[in-house]
Scaffold this motif. Structure first.
Motif, PDB file in Angstrom:
ATOM      1  N   MET A  45     -11.003   6.480 -41.609  1.00 53.54           N
ATOM      2  CA  MET A  45     -12.361   6.223 -41.182  1.00 53.54           C
ATOM      3  C   MET A  45     -13.274   7.335 -41.690  1.00 53.54           C
ATOM      4  SD  MET A  45     -13.726   5.522 -37.320  1.00 53.54           S
ATOM      5  CE  MET A  45     -12.276   4.596 -36.977  1.00 53.54           C
ATOM      6  N   PHE A  91     -17.737   0.480 -37.703  1.00 49.90           N
ATOM      7  CA  PHE A  91     -17.850   0.768 -36.287  1.00 49.90           C
ATOM      8  C   PHE A  91     -19.169   1.483 -36.016  1.00 49.90           C
ATOM      9  CE2 PHE A  91     -13.758  -0.427 -34.689  1.00 49.90           C
ATOM     10  CZ  PHE A  91     -12.883  -0.268 -35.748  1.00 49.90           C
ATOM     11  N   LYS A 101     -17.082  13.217 -26.305  1.00 55.26           N
ATOM     12  CA  LYS A 101     -16.492  11.884 -26.416  1.00 55.26           C
ATOM     13  C   LYS A 101     -17.381  10.964 -27.250  1.00 55.26           C
ATOM     14  CE  LYS A 101     -14.381   8.312 -23.577  1.00 55.26           C
ATOM     15  NZ  LYS A 101     -13.959   7.955 -22.215  1.00 55.26           N
ATOM     16  N   THR A 102     -16.791  10.354 -28.259  1.00 54.56           N
ATOM     17  CA  THR A 102     -17.481   9.349 -29.054  1.00 54.56           C
ATOM     18  C   THR A 102     -17.047   7.978 -28.573  1.00 54.56           C
ATOM     19  OG1 THR A 102     -17.552  10.817 -30.962  1.00 54.56           O
ATOM     20  CG2 THR A 102     -17.867   8.472 -31.391  1.00 54.56           C
ATOM     21  N   PHE A 104     -16.974   4.029 -29.277  1.00 51.61           N
ATOM     22  CA  PHE A 104     -17.049   3.116 -30.404  1.00 51.61           C
ATOM     23  C   PHE A 104     -17.282   1.681 -29.938  1.00 51.61           C
ATOM     24  CE2 PHE A 104     -15.627   5.713 -33.975  1.00 51.61           C
ATOM     25  CZ  PHE A 104     -15.040   6.790 -33.327  1.00 51.61           C
ATOM     26  N   GLY A 105     -17.986   0.929 -30.781  1.00 49.02           N
ATOM     27  CA  GLY A 105     -18.036  -0.510 -30.589  1.00 49.02           C
ATOM     28  C   GLY A 105     -16.761  -1.149 -31.116  1.00 49.02           C
TER      29      GLY A 105
ATOM     30  N   TYR B  35      -6.781   9.397 -30.928  1.00 50.67           N
ATOM     31  CA  TYR B  35      -7.271   8.085 -30.536  1.00 50.67           C
ATOM     32  C   TYR B  35      -6.152   7.062 -30.706  1.00 50.67           C
ATOM     33  CZ  TYR B  35     -12.164   9.680 -31.001  1.00 50.67           C
ATOM     34  OH  TYR B  35     -13.371  10.319 -30.877  1.00 50.67           O
ATOM     35  N   PRO B  43     -11.402   2.285 -31.554  1.00 53.30           N
ATOM     36  CA  PRO B  43     -10.572   3.437 -31.206  1.00 53.30           C
ATOM     37  C   PRO B  43     -10.861   3.886 -29.777  1.00 53.30           C
ATOM     38  CG  PRO B  43     -11.640   3.761 -33.330  1.00 53.30           C
ATOM     39  CD  PRO B  43     -12.262   2.558 -32.723  1.00 53.30           C
ATOM     40  N   LEU B  45     -10.219   7.006 -27.083  1.00 51.96           N
ATOM     41  CA  LEU B  45      -9.841   8.407 -26.996  1.00 51.96           C
ATOM     42  C   LEU B  45      -8.747   8.591 -25.960  1.00 51.96           C
ATOM     43  CD1 LEU B  45     -10.481  11.334 -27.909  1.00 51.96           C
ATOM     44  CD2 LEU B  45     -12.077  11.450 -25.981  1.00 51.96           C
ATOM     45  N   LEU B  90      -4.957   7.529 -34.411  1.00 54.99           N
ATOM     46  CA  LEU B  90      -5.865   8.275 -35.272  1.00 54.99           C
ATOM     47  C   LEU B  90      -6.040   9.685 -34.746  1.00 54.99           C
ATOM     48  CD1 LEU B  90      -8.697   5.608 -35.683  1.00 54.99           C
ATOM     49  CD2 LEU B  90      -6.811   6.061 -37.246  1.00 54.99           C
TER      50      LEU B  90
END
Lengths: 114, 113
Positions: A45, A91, A101-102, A104-105, B35, B43, B45, B90
């Motif tokens: 990614m 994404f 913290k990310t 994601f869709g 992830y 993904p 976490l 990941l």
């Protein structure tokens, strides 16, 4: 809780044409980042483009640009002059400023037709 | 030049047999993330390390553990893999917790038989 929604599971575009991928998000924060990541098949990614929420100007990276509508909580990605190498899962993601913290869709799979 | 490396790229294990996935980075980043990405999903976490400080997500099962012996390496241990743990795993890094950009590895695809 923050959420990111991508309503298009799949999109297709003809080579050299333009395509727009949609993303909406929900947050009560005022400072945050938004991202589009690209995940090619069997490859890692990578970040395509990012936008800081405090910036009104839409981010642009070569053929990739965003339409950031903060009030509407919308963050779409436009790919111009589509190339075969653009075929991937895309994404949309959100990250609170100062947060780790990310979110994601679910992703949009983009097919590019020759 | 590879910056975030994951080994192996494909891992097959048996139900209940412990497995370890490896991640290394050449970026000297302080933060490393793991992830889980199931097919056609976003993904999710599992946990992250800031230096040696480990932070577990509240909904990460106890079956998942992690080790970070030094800045460069981080391991994901799955103590007793179940069929539901089959996924792409990941690894990602970032320079700091407040740095917005994460760098991802290519992932390890785990199959549980």
């Amino acid at each position: 809780a923050q959420t990111v929604t991508q309503s298009q599971p799949e999109m297709s575009v003809q080579e050299a044409e333009t395509v727009t991928l949609s993303c909406t998000y929900d947050t009560s924060e005022s400072d945050y980042y938004l991202f589009w990541y690209k995940q090619p098949p069997s490859r890692q990614m990578i970040l395509v483009i990012r936008q800081e929420a405090y910036k009104q100007q839409n981010a642009t990276e070569n053929r990739f640009s965003v339409n950031f509508q903060k009030a509407a909580k919308s963050f779409s990605l436009k790919i111009s002059d589509s190339q075969l190498g653009d075929a991937a899962m895309y994404f949309c993601a959100y990250r609170k400023t100062g947060g780790f913290k990310t979110i994601f869709g679910a992703g949009t799979r983009l097919f590019v037709k020759a | 030049d590879a910056m975030v490396i994951q080994n192996p790229r494909y891992q097959v294990t048996q139900f209940g047999k412990p497995v370890t996935l490896s991640c290394s980075q050449t970026l000297n980043h302080n933060v490393m993330y793991w992830y889980q990405q199931k097919s056609s999903q976003a993904p999710k976490l599992l946990f992250h390390y800031y230096d040696k400080d480990f932070n577990n997500e509240a909904d990460t099962p106890d079956n998942f553990q992690s080790r970070r012996p030094n800045t460069s390496f981080c391991f994901l241990d799955i103590r007793s893999p179940g069929l539901g743990d089959a996924a792409m795993y990941l690894c990602a890094t970032s320079r700091s917790l407040s740095t917005d950009t994460q760098y991802f590895g290519p992932g390890t695809r785990l199959t549980v038989l």
